[in-house]
Design a protein around this motif. Structure first.
Motif, PDB file in Angstrom:
ATOM      1  N   GLY A 142      45.073  34.474  42.421  1.00  0.00           N
ATOM      2  CA  GLY A 142      44.731  35.678  41.686  1.00  0.00           C
ATOM      3  C   GLY A 142      43.701  35.490  40.595  1.00  0.00           C
ATOM      4  N   THR A 143      43.347  36.611  39.964  1.00  0.00           N
ATOM      5  CA  THR A 143      42.344  36.622  38.897  1.00  0.00           C
ATOM      6  C   THR A 143      42.971  36.814  37.524  1.00  0.00           C
ATOM      7  OG1 THR A 143      41.987  39.031  38.989  1.00  0.00           O
ATOM      8  CG2 THR A 143      40.713  37.661  40.521  1.00  0.00           C
ATOM      9  N   GLY A 144      44.307  36.876  37.460  1.00  0.00           N
ATOM     10  CA  GLY A 144      44.965  37.033  36.166  1.00  0.00           C
ATOM     11  C   GLY A 144      44.679  38.341  35.470  1.00  0.00           C
ATOM     12  N   GLY A 145      44.498  39.405  36.237  1.00  0.00           N
ATOM     13  CA  GLY A 145      44.227  40.714  35.647  1.00  0.00           C
ATOM     14  C   GLY A 145      42.773  40.934  35.278  1.00  0.00           C
ATOM     15  N   LYS A 146      41.894  39.995  35.598  1.00  0.00           N
ATOM     16  CA  LYS A 146      40.470  40.136  35.309  1.00  0.00           C
ATOM     17  C   LYS A 146      39.716  40.557  36.569  1.00  0.00           C
ATOM     18  CE  LYS A 146      40.536  36.523  31.752  1.00  0.00           C
ATOM     19  NZ  LYS A 146      39.976  35.206  31.336  1.00  0.00           N
ATOM     20  N   THR A 147      38.587  41.229  36.364  1.00  0.00           N
ATOM     21  CA  THR A 147      37.707  41.588  37.463  1.00  0.00           C
ATOM     22  C   THR A 147      36.590  40.575  37.543  1.00  0.00           C
ATOM     23  OG1 THR A 147      38.173  43.962  37.266  1.00  0.00           O
ATOM     24  CG2 THR A 147      36.159  43.328  38.410  1.00  0.00           C
ATOM     25  N   LEU A 148      36.493  39.875  38.678  1.00  0.00           N
ATOM     26  CA  LEU A 148      35.406  38.928  38.918  1.00  0.00           C
ATOM     27  C   LEU A 148      34.355  39.618  39.777  1.00  0.00           C
ATOM     28  CD1 LEU A 148      37.506  35.740  39.813  1.00  0.00           C
ATOM     29  CD2 LEU A 148      36.855  36.608  37.558  1.00  0.00           C
ATOM     30  N   SER A 149      33.085  39.291  39.562  1.00  0.00           N
ATOM     31  CA  SER A 149      32.038  40.010  40.284  1.00  0.00           C
ATOM     32  C   SER A 149      30.874  39.095  40.652  1.00  0.00           C
ATOM     33  CB  SER A 149      31.518  41.187  39.450  1.00  0.00           C
ATOM     34  OG  SER A 149      30.872  40.723  38.273  1.00  0.00           O
ATOM     35  N   ASN A 150      30.098  39.552  41.624  1.00  0.00           N
ATOM     36  CA  ASN A 150      28.846  38.909  42.005  1.00  0.00           C
ATOM     37  C   ASN A 150      27.875  40.020  42.371  1.00  0.00           C
ATOM     38  OD1 ASN A 150      26.922  37.002  42.645  1.00  0.00           O
ATOM     39  ND2 ASN A 150      27.808  36.464  44.626  1.00  0.00           N
ATOM     40  N   SER A 151      26.595  39.829  42.088  1.00  0.00           N
ATOM     41  CA  SER A 151      25.643  40.910  42.337  1.00  0.00           C
ATOM     42  C   SER A 151      24.284  40.364  42.750  1.00  0.00           C
ATOM     43  CB  SER A 151      25.489  41.789  41.086  1.00  0.00           C
ATOM     44  OG  SER A 151      25.012  41.018  39.990  1.00  0.00           O
ATOM     45  N   THR A 159      59.366  34.012  37.153  1.00  0.00           N
ATOM     46  CA  THR A 159      59.948  35.188  37.792  1.00  0.00           C
ATOM     47  C   THR A 159      58.896  36.144  38.340  1.00  0.00           C
ATOM     48  OG1 THR A 159      60.055  36.318  35.642  1.00  0.00           O
ATOM     49  CG2 THR A 159      62.010  35.082  36.346  1.00  0.00           C
ATOM     50  N   GLN A 160      57.620  35.768  38.333  1.00  0.00           N
ATOM     51  CA  GLN A 160      56.615  36.614  38.960  1.00  0.00           C
ATOM     52  C   GLN A 160      56.906  36.733  40.448  1.00  0.00           C
ATOM     53  OE1 GLN A 160      52.653  35.220  38.107  1.00  0.00           O
ATOM     54  NE2 GLN A 160      52.479  36.590  36.369  1.00  0.00           N
ATOM     55  N   LEU A 161      56.546  37.893  40.998  1.00  0.00           N
ATOM     56  CA  LEU A 161      56.763  38.135  42.415  1.00  0.00           C
ATOM     57  C   LEU A 161      56.122  37.014  43.233  1.00  0.00           C
ATOM     58  CD1 LEU A 161      57.912  40.312  44.400  1.00  0.00           C
ATOM     59  CD2 LEU A 161      55.559  41.146  44.583  1.00  0.00           C
ATOM     60  N   LYS A 162      56.910  36.373  44.066  1.00  0.00           N
ATOM     61  CA  LYS A 162      56.398  35.240  44.832  1.00  0.00           C
ATOM     62  C   LYS A 162      55.422  35.715  45.902  1.00  0.00           C
ATOM     63  CE  LYS A 162      57.782  31.217  47.545  1.00  0.00           C
ATOM     64  NZ  LYS A 162      58.894  30.452  48.134  1.00  0.00           N
ATOM     65  N   GLY A 163      54.319  35.005  46.030  1.00  0.00           N
ATOM     66  CA  GLY A 163      53.342  35.342  47.052  1.00  0.00           C
ATOM     67  C   GLY A 163      51.936  34.984  46.625  1.00  0.00           C
ATOM     68  N   SER A 164      50.992  35.109  47.559  1.00  0.00           N
ATOM     69  CA  SER A 164      49.600  34.750  47.293  1.00  0.00           C
ATOM     70  C   SER A 164      48.678  35.863  47.775  1.00  0.00           C
ATOM     71  CB  SER A 164      49.238  33.432  47.982  1.00  0.00           C
ATOM     72  OG  SER A 164      49.518  33.497  49.371  1.00  0.00           O
ATOM     73  N   PHE A 165      47.522  35.936  47.137  1.00  0.00           N
ATOM     74  CA  PHE A 165      46.549  36.982  47.427  1.00  0.00           C
ATOM     75  C   PHE A 165      45.581  36.528  48.520  1.00  0.00           C
ATOM     76  CE2 PHE A 165      47.818  37.639  42.981  1.00  0.00           C
ATOM     77  CZ  PHE A 165      48.237  38.959  43.048  1.00  0.00           C
ATOM     78  N   ARG A 166      44.956  37.503  49.144  1.00  0.00           N
ATOM     79  CA  ARG A 166      43.942  37.266  50.162  1.00  0.00           C
ATOM     80  C   ARG A 166      42.758  38.180  49.878  1.00  0.00           C
ATOM     81  NH1 ARG A 166      47.177  33.910  50.915  1.00  0.00           N
ATOM     82  NH2 ARG A 166      48.261  33.267  52.815  1.00  0.00           N
ATOM     83  N   THR A 217      57.841  42.216  39.428  1.00  0.00           N
ATOM     84  CA  THR A 217      58.298  43.135  40.479  1.00  0.00           C
ATOM     85  C   THR A 217      57.192  43.639  41.392  1.00  0.00           C
ATOM     86  OG1 THR A 217      58.047  45.016  38.968  1.00  0.00           O
ATOM     87  CG2 THR A 217      60.221  43.946  39.057  1.00  0.00           C
ATOM     88  N   SER A 218      55.928  43.354  41.070  1.00  0.00           N
ATOM     89  CA  SER A 218      54.849  43.931  41.873  1.00  0.00           C
ATOM     90  C   SER A 218      53.616  43.031  41.878  1.00  0.00           C
ATOM     91  CB  SER A 218      54.464  45.312  41.329  1.00  0.00           C
ATOM     92  OG  SER A 218      53.883  45.187  40.041  1.00  0.00           O
ATOM     93  N   ALA A 219      52.749  43.308  42.853  1.00  0.00           N
ATOM     94  CA  ALA A 219      51.464  42.626  42.955  1.00  0.00           C
ATOM     95  C   ALA A 219      50.428  43.633  43.432  1.00  0.00           C
ATOM     96  CB  ALA A 219      51.534  41.444  43.910  1.00  0.00           C
ATOM     97  N   GLN A 220      49.197  43.475  42.943  1.00  0.00           N
ATOM     98  CA  GLN A 220      48.119  44.385  43.315  1.00  0.00           C
ATOM     99  C   GLN A 220      46.838  43.588  43.508  1.00  0.00           C
ATOM    100  OE1 GLN A 220      46.929  47.054  40.192  1.00  0.00           O
ATOM    101  NE2 GLN A 220      45.364  48.088  41.411  1.00  0.00           N
ATOM    102  N   VAL A 278      36.349  41.446  42.786  1.00  0.00           N
ATOM    103  CA  VAL A 278      37.735  41.167  43.188  1.00  0.00           C
ATOM    104  C   VAL A 278      38.611  41.273  41.943  1.00  0.00           C
ATOM    105  CG1 VAL A 278      37.149  39.722  45.165  1.00  0.00           C
ATOM    106  CG2 VAL A 278      37.382  38.667  42.917  1.00  0.00           C
ATOM    107  N   PHE A 279      39.815  41.805  42.151  1.00  0.00           N
ATOM    108  CA  PHE A 279      40.741  42.022  41.031  1.00  0.00           C
ATOM    109  C   PHE A 279      42.168  41.876  41.528  1.00  0.00           C
ATOM    110  CE2 PHE A 279      43.790  44.923  39.097  1.00  0.00           C
ATOM    111  CZ  PHE A 279      43.736  44.561  37.759  1.00  0.00           C
ATOM    112  N   THR A 280      43.002  41.175  40.774  1.00  0.00           N
ATOM    113  CA  THR A 280      44.426  41.098  41.092  1.00  0.00           C
ATOM    114  C   THR A 280      45.253  41.203  39.824  1.00  0.00           C
ATOM    115  OG1 THR A 280      44.756  38.705  40.834  1.00  0.00           O
ATOM    116  CG2 THR A 280      43.887  39.470  42.952  1.00  0.00           C
TER     117      THR A 280
END
Length: 438
Positions: A77-86, A39-46, A112-115, A105-107
Motif C-alpha cells: 500500500g501507499t499508507g493513505g498517500k497518493t503516488l503519481s507519475n506524469s 489488527t489491520q485487515l489482513k491482505g495485500s493490494f494489487r 475493518t476495511s481496505a481501499q 495510485v492510492f490505498t
C-alpha cells in the motif's frame, strides 16, 4: 533542617513516581501502536496505471506508447498517500498525440476495511489522425474490502467530448464496440472484473482499445493493439512474507533531450514485475529496428522479467539485451549489450547479483572496451560528454532499494553537432530488481 530534609525526600519520591508513570504511559502507547498495526485487515493490494500502450505487433510506435506514465501500486500500500507519475506530452505522429498524461495510485487500510483507487488520465487526445479525439479520457479502477467481501468497479471513469469518426459519443456503456472503417474496431470503456469477491477481487479498466484487423493508411500491421488510459486495482486476502519488483527496458532518455526524442525512444520493450510476481512465468517484450536518427539505432531489443519462488528462494530477476547498437552517430557501437539484475530472499537474507551483464564488441570513440569491463567505468566522449559503462547500484543486504544496472548511460555536458542539449541523458539496456519483506 528536618523539614528541609523531608521536603527533599518528598521531591525525590515524586520524581521517581513521575518517571515510572511516564515509562508506563510510553509502553501503553507503543503497545497501542503495535496492536493497531497488527489488527489491520489482513491482505495485500494489487494494481497499476498508465496512459498508453501498444503491443509489439504495432511496430516502432510500440516504443513511444510503451506504458507511458506507468506507476505500480505497492502490495503493502501507499499508507493513505497518493503516488503519481506524469508525462507532459506524447507524440507518435499520426497514430497518437496527447497533451498531459497522469497516473495515480492510492490505498488506505484500517482494522475493518481496505481501499485501493488507481487512475489514468489522458488529456488532449488525437488518435489515428483525428479518427478518435477527446478533450480528456480517465480510467478509474476501484476496489474495496471488508472482513466478508471484496468489491471492484470502474466508477469515476469518464470521457470528455469523445468523438469517433467525427460523431460525438456520450453515455458510453462498458465494453462498447464501434467499427473503424478501413482499420478495424475500437472498444470503449473495456471493463474486466476478476476474482471471487471473497479471497480476491480485482478490475481492469481500459478506456480506449483499438484493434487493427485490416491493412491501413497508418501502416499499422494487422494484429496491432493500442490502449489509451489503463487502470487496474485489486485486493487479495493473501499477505505474502516477501514481495518482489523490477523493471527492464532496451532504451530510454530523460526529458532534457526534448519531447520529440524522448517520445521516439520511449521505454523501448518495457517489462515489469508486479509485487505479486509473474505467476511462475518469464515475461518478455521485444522491439525491432528502433531508429532515432543519428542519436540511436537498435537492431533488436529484448527484455525479460521473472518474480516468484525458485529452489534458491524468492527471486526477482530482469534482463535487457540490445543488439546491433549504434549510438551518437557511431561514436558508440556494439554487437550486443546485456544488463542483468537479480535479487534473492532466502532464510531471512537478501542477496543481489548482476552476474550475466556483458558486452560484445563494444567500442567507444573507436577504442575497444574489454568484455569484462569494470562496473561504473566512465569514458570520455569527445565533443559530447561522457558515458558510464556497466553502471551498477547494488544496495545493502538490509535495504529495500532496487539493484540497478545500466549497460550504458550517456551524459551530455557540451554543445555538440547532434544538437543534444546539455543535461541530456540516454540509457541503453536497463534492468532493476527488488525483494523485501511485506
Amino acid at each position: 533542617m528536618g523539614a528541609a530534609m523531608d521536603n527533599a525526600r518528598l521531591k525525590r519520591h515524586l520524581a521517581v513516581w513521575a518517571g515510572l508513570l511516564l515509562g508506563m504511559a510510553l509502553v501503553v502507547l507503543a503497545g497501542a501502536g503495535e496492536g493497531e498495526a497488527a489488527t489491520q485487515l489482513k491482505g495485500s493490494f494489487r494494481g497499476n496505471a498508465y496512459g498508453t500502450y501498444a503491443n509489439a505487433q504495432a511496430g516502432p510506435v510500440a516504443a513511444t506508447l510503451g506504458r507511458s506514465a506507468f506507476i505500480p501500486c505497492p502490495c503493502n500500500g501507499t499508507g493513505g498517500k497518493t503516488l503519481s507519475n506524469s508525462v507532459d506530452s506524447l507524440d507518435a505522429g499520426e497514430v497518437l498525440r496527447a497533451g498531459a498524461l497522469r497516473s495515480t495510485v492510492f490505498t488506505r487500510k484500517t482494522s475493518t476495511s481496505a481501499q485501493v483507487r488507481n487512475t489514468s488520465t489522458v488529456s488532449g487526445l488525437n488518435l489515428l489522425d483525428g479518427l478518435i479525439t477527446a478533450d480528456a479520457v480517465k480510467a478509474v479502477a476501484n476496489t474495496t474490502a471488508d472482513a466478508r467481501r471484496i468489491r471492484s468497479s470502474a466508477a469515476g471513469s469518464s470521457f470528455v467530448d469523445l468523438r469517433v469518426d467525427g460523431r460525438r459519443v456520450a453515455d458510453v456503456s462498458p465494453n462498447t464496440r464501434i467499427d473503424l472503417p478501413g482499420l478495424g474496431y475500437v472498444i470503449l470503456k473495456n471493463v474486466v472484473p476478476g476474482g471471487n469477491g471473497r479471497s480476491l477481487g480485482k478490475v481492469t479498466v481500459e478506456m480506449i482499445t483499438v484493434v487493427v484487423t485490416r491493412q491501413n493508411e497508418f501502416g499499422l500491421p494487422v494484429g496491432a493493439r493500442i490502449v489509451v488510459a489503463h487502470a487496474y486495482s485489486g485486493f487479495s486476502r493473501n499477505q505474502p512474507e516477501v514481495i518482489v519488483g523490477g523493471q527492464a527496458y532496451a532504451a530510454t532518455a530523460n526529458a532534457a533531450v526534448g519531447d520529440s526524442l524522448q517520445n521516439r525512444i520511449g521505454k523501448a520493450a518495457f517489462v515489469v514485475i508486479g509485487c505479486e510476481g509473474t505467476g511462475g512465468k518469464v515475461r518478455t517484450n521485444n522491439v525491432q529496428a528502433l531508429s532515432v536518427g543519428d542519436v540511436l539505432s537498435i537492431g533488436t531489443g529484448r527484455t525479460t522479467a521473472f518474480g516468484g519462488r525458485r529452489d534458491s528462494g524468492t527471486v526477482a530477476r530482469t534482463t535487457a539485451t540490445v543488439q546491433d547498437l549504434r549510438l551518437l552517430g557511431g561514436l558508440i557501437r556494439a554487437d550486443a549489450v546485456k544488463a542483468v539484475a537479480q535479487d534473492t530472499f532466502r532464510n531471512g537474507r537478501r542477496t543481489s547479483s548482476t552476474q550475466g551483464t556483458e558486452f560484445a564488441r563494444l567500442r567507444v570513440a573507436g577504442l575497444p572496451v574489454p568484455v569484462d569491463v569494470r562496473p561504473n567505468t566512465r569514458l570520455d566522449l569527445p565533443g559530447i560528454g561522457y558515458v558510464v559503462v556497466n553502471e551498477q547500484k547494488i544496495p545493502a543486504a538490509n535495504s529495500d532499494a532496487r539493484t540497478q544496472v545500466n549497460g550504458l548511460r550517456v551524459v551530455v555536458t557540451r554543445n555538440n553537432p547532434l544538437g543534444l542539449p546539455v543535461g541530456a541523458q540516454i540509457v541503453v539496456a536497463h534492468a532493476d530488481s527488488r525483494v523485501a519483506r511485506f
